[in-house]
Design an enzyme around this catalytic site. Sequence first.
Site, PDB file in Angstrom:
ATOM      1  N   ASP A 107      86.094  15.153  92.141  1.00  0.00           N
ATOM      2  CA  ASP A 107      86.111  13.816  91.557  1.00  0.00           C
ATOM      3  C   ASP A 107      87.254  13.685  90.558  1.00  0.00           C
ATOM      4  O   ASP A 107      87.956  12.665  90.517  1.00  0.00           O
ATOM      5  CB  ASP A 107      84.764  13.540  90.895  1.00  0.00           C
ATOM      6  CG  ASP A 107      84.737  12.215  90.162  1.00  0.00           C
ATOM      7  OD1 ASP A 107      84.857  11.171  90.827  1.00  0.00           O
ATOM      8  OD2 ASP A 107      84.590  12.222  88.921  1.00  0.00           O
ATOM      9  N   GLU A 160      84.556  14.452  98.051  1.00  0.00           N
ATOM     10  CA  GLU A 160      85.073  14.958  96.784  1.00  0.00           C
ATOM     11  C   GLU A 160      85.051  16.481  96.756  1.00  0.00           C
ATOM     12  O   GLU A 160      85.976  17.119  96.228  1.00  0.00           O
ATOM     13  CB  GLU A 160      84.249  14.390  95.627  1.00  0.00           C
ATOM     14  CG  GLU A 160      84.448  12.890  95.427  1.00  0.00           C
ATOM     15  CD  GLU A 160      83.495  12.288  94.422  1.00  0.00           C
ATOM     16  OE1 GLU A 160      83.735  11.150  93.993  1.00  0.00           O
ATOM     17  OE2 GLU A 160      82.491  12.955  94.060  1.00  0.00           O
TER      18      GLU A 160
END
Length: 225
Positions: A49, A121
């Site tokens: 992320d 992610e």
Amino acid sequence: MKLSAQQRAFAEGLGHDFVRPELLIRALTHGSIATTTRPDNQRLEFLGDRVLGLVMAEALLQADPHAAEGALAPRYNALVRKETCAEVARDAGLGDVLRLGRSEMMSGGRRKEALLGDAMEAVIAAIYLDGGFEAARACIKRLWGTRIDAVEADARDPKTALQEWAQARKLPPPEYAELKRTGPDHAPVFTIEARLANGEVARATAKSKREAQQSAARALLDRLE
């Protein structure tokens, strides 16, 4: 640890040759199948992320050197939000190679937006740890492709934009009513109506409540503006 044929094909589609294939395997491992000797992808998701965020912030600054922070922020949010990550994951065929427990698989886990977004992610983090920041940046730009250049100049969240529209006219915040839910439990479809106190309404249907609310808000904004 070796990749399966399907995992190798997925890695080739990413454009990255893993020196440490165990990183990709971990990135594809959902908590529903994890054990003490087979860790899940949550820690990688946390890292991925942040890597994605840095790449997108850099790309937006380069694409528009004169844009103010207030203009860049909504574009950034549109590119890194979970829905976009899940969309990229679907395009890359990530759902087909996810390692899921039986219950998660039976409940349609390979198609779940949150699960796909998280795994995307985690895959980014795996590439970063395996090949460094340049490898991760190259992969992200390749996977996101034209989304970066095509992101709307005003990419505000539709619900936020509709609330701001209402506030500017001294109206109370919009309300969202669930009108209908259809489909099986593992693949529900929601119909949501966005309502303003002045009587304006708009409806939308989607596979998640949030997506339906956003679409209804966007439909109402389009009508009002």
